[in-house]
Design a protein around this motif. Structure first.
Motif: not given
Length: 98
Positions: A72-86, A1-13
Motif C-alpha cells: 500500500f498504496p502504490d504497489l498494488a491496486k485495492y478495489d474496495i466494495r462495501k456489502f451487506s451479506p443477506n 463488511m467489505f470485499l477487497i480485491n488486491i492486485t499487485v502491480n505488474e511492474n514489480i519485479t
C-alpha cells in the motif's frame, strides 16, 4: 463488511515481490487474528492477486488497516466494495483450501 480485491502491480519485479510478500502475509495474519479479516485467499486463475472479506466499523478504519500493507498504496491496486451479506452458508469451512 467489505470485499477487497488486491492486485499487485505488474511492474514489480519478482525480487521485489519476494521481499514484500512475507510482510504482506504477516499483515494478513495480524488482521485475521484480530477478527477484521474473515476470509483471505489468492486467486487461483490470476497471479499476484487475491481477495479479502473484511469487517470494519467504517471505511476509515478499513483504510487504516490497508495502510499497513507492504504494497500500500502504490504497489498494488485495492478495489474496495462495501456489502451487506443477506445469506451465509453454514458449511463455509468445507471450502477452505488447506
Amino acid at each position: 463488511m467489505f470485499l477487497i480485491n488486491i492486485t499487485v502491480n505488474e511492474n514489480i519485479t519478482a525480487e521485489q515481490h519476494e521481499s514484500l510478500f512475507p510482510r504482506h502475509a504477516q499483515w494478513f495474519k495480524k488482521y485475521f487474528g484480530a477478527g477484521n479479516f474473515l476470509m483471505i485467499g489468492p486467486y487461483t486463475d490470476f497471479e499476484r492477486a487475491g481477495v479479502i472479506i473484511a469487517s470494519a466499523k467504517d471505511r476509515d478504519e478499513l483504510m487504516a488497516i490497508l495502510a499497513e500493507d507492504s504494497y500500500f498504496p502504490d504497489l498494488a491496486k485495492y478495489d474496495i466494495r462495501k456489502f451487506s451479506p443477506n445469506m451465509i452458508a453454514e458449511n463455509l469451512h468445507q471450502f477452505q483450501a488447506f
